[in-house]
Design a protein around this motif. Structure first.
Motif, mmCIF file in Angstrom:
data_model
loop_
_atom_site.group_PDB
_atom_site.id
_atom_site.type_symbol
_atom_site.label_atom_id
_atom_site.label_comp_id
_atom_site.label_asym_id
_atom_site.label_seq_id
_atom_site.Cartn_x
_atom_site.Cartn_y
_atom_site.Cartn_z
ATOM 1 N N HIS A 42 22.548 6.630 21.782
ATOM 2 C CA HIS A 42 21.732 7.319 23.060
ATOM 3 C C HIS A 42 20.848 7.209 23.922
ATOM 4 C CE1 HIS A 42 22.342 9.822 18.964
ATOM 5 N NE2 HIS A 42 21.239 10.305 19.008
ATOM 6 N N HIS B 134 25.932 10.177 22.964
ATOM 7 C CA HIS B 134 24.279 11.274 23.495
ATOM 8 C C HIS B 134 23.974 10.620 25.192
ATOM 9 C CE1 HIS B 134 24.382 13.251 20.334
ATOM 10 N NE2 HIS B 134 24.934 11.870 19.439
ATOM 11 N N HIS C 294 31.595 9.503 19.844
ATOM 12 C CA HIS C 294 30.500 10.073 19.545
ATOM 13 C C HIS C 294 30.044 9.597 20.044
ATOM 14 C CE1 HIS C 294 27.944 11.904 16.056
ATOM 15 N NE2 HIS C 294 26.903 11.769 17.346
ATOM 16 N N HIS D 210 30.350 10.549 11.692
ATOM 17 C CA HIS D 210 29.357 9.170 11.216
ATOM 18 C C HIS D 210 29.686 8.957 9.504
ATOM 19 C CE1 HIS D 210 25.882 11.690 11.311
ATOM 20 N NE2 HIS D 210 26.253 11.463 12.586
ATOM 21 N N HIS E 228 23.569 17.445 20.981
ATOM 22 C CA HIS E 228 23.424 17.584 19.262
ATOM 23 C C HIS E 228 23.182 19.564 19.214
ATOM 24 C CE1 HIS E 228 22.752 14.267 16.775
ATOM 25 N NE2 HIS E 228 21.796 13.607 18.196
ATOM 26 N N ASP F 205 28.025 6.598 19.078
ATOM 27 C CA ASP F 205 26.877 7.542 18.932
ATOM 28 C C ASP F 205 25.553 6.897 19.352
ATOM 29 O OD1 ASP F 205 25.522 9.892 17.909
ATOM 30 O OD2 ASP F 205 25.455 8.461 16.075
ATOM 31 N N GLU G 191 28.172 17.880 19.215
ATOM 32 C CA GLU G 191 28.094 17.817 17.264
ATOM 33 C C GLU G 191 27.414 18.274 16.978
ATOM 34 O OE1 GLU G 191 25.405 13.833 16.715
ATOM 35 O OE2 GLU G 191 26.230 13.522 15.395
HETATM 36 FE FE LIG Z 1 25.244 11.901 17.105
#
Ligand SMILES: [Fe+2]
Length: 231
Positions: free
Chosen positions: A194, A7, A5, A138, A42, A192, A82
């Motif tokens: 970012h 970004h 996962h 998550h 996303h 996850d 996601e």
């Molecule tokens: Fe995410």
């Protein structure tokens, strides 16, 4: 090792702001022995059509493709999304397009609240479709609102679960991490990530903590799912 996962795709969502930042994130992950990475920007069905999303995802991917080839050729990259929960998500057309490339894995982000019967039945409807395997992302974000039993029941329906590395790296969560692991409701882990600042890739800390808690046993379980879908 797999980061499920991220970004990292540039300029597509609230993740990486530039190709340069994507490069920094990838360098950090590669230094943490990650050799498989899923790109999961996303998707909000209320804001955008799938066509627009896939067009933007492709544009973003094209921006970093030369970099991936030149500098990170030994990493297995897969495109995905996601997908944010909405009423009707189980009827999403051509749902396979959102799955992790070459797999039936469909990443679903749920709202931060107690999930009502309608939401649970929507997840179950998705899970019963033959085309996809649902992965709730998550899940650690939802523990304040939903009992562990909810995740166990969904797991019985064939839903897989992803836990964030931040949660796994925090020693305060030791007891809960043990329960997740023992009850088979931790199938994938993901950073996850970012950016390179407050939400940077922190795979290594999670792995070190898992190693402390379970020796190599955890990697046997996590490795099973990685091999099942990524080899
Ligand atoms: Fe995410």
């Amino acid at each position: 090792m797999l980061d499920f996962h991220t970004h990292i795709l540039p300029e597509i969502d609230d993740g990486s702001a530039s190709v340069k930042q994507s490069e920094e994130m990838l360098t950090m992950l590669s230094g943490q022995h990650v050799d498989k990475i899923v790109f999961t920007p996303h998707f909000y069905a209320e804001d955008e059509t799938p066509e627009s999303f896939f067009r933007r995802r492709d544009e973003s991917y094209q921006k970093i493709l030369p970099l991936l080839k030149e500098k990170f050729g030994d990493i297995d990259f897969r495109l995905s999304a996601e997908v944010c929960y909405y009423i009707g998500v189980s009827a999403l057309e051509n749902i396979e397009r959102f799955c992790v490339e070459k797999t039936p894995l469909f990443l679903l982000e749920m709202p931060r609240c107690r999930w009502d019967a309608g939401m649970l039945s929507e997840i179950t409807s998705l899970a019963r479709q033959e085309k996809v395997i649902v992965v709730l992302v998550h899940i650690d974000r939802y523990f304040d609102f939903n009992p562990l039993k909810t995740f166990e029941d969904l797991s019985q329906e064939g839903v897989l679960m992803q836990v964030n590395c931040d949660y796994l790296a925090n020693k305060k969560n030791k007891r809960r991490i043990r329960k997740l692991f023992r009850r088979g409701i931790m199938n994938f882990i993901g950073t996850d990530c970012h950016n390179t600042d407050d939400r940077k890739p922190n795979y290594k800390e999670a792995v070190l903590n898992l190693q402390k808690l379970f020796d190599d046993e955890a990697f046997g379980i996590l490795g099973f799912y990685e091999e099942e879908f990524f080899d």
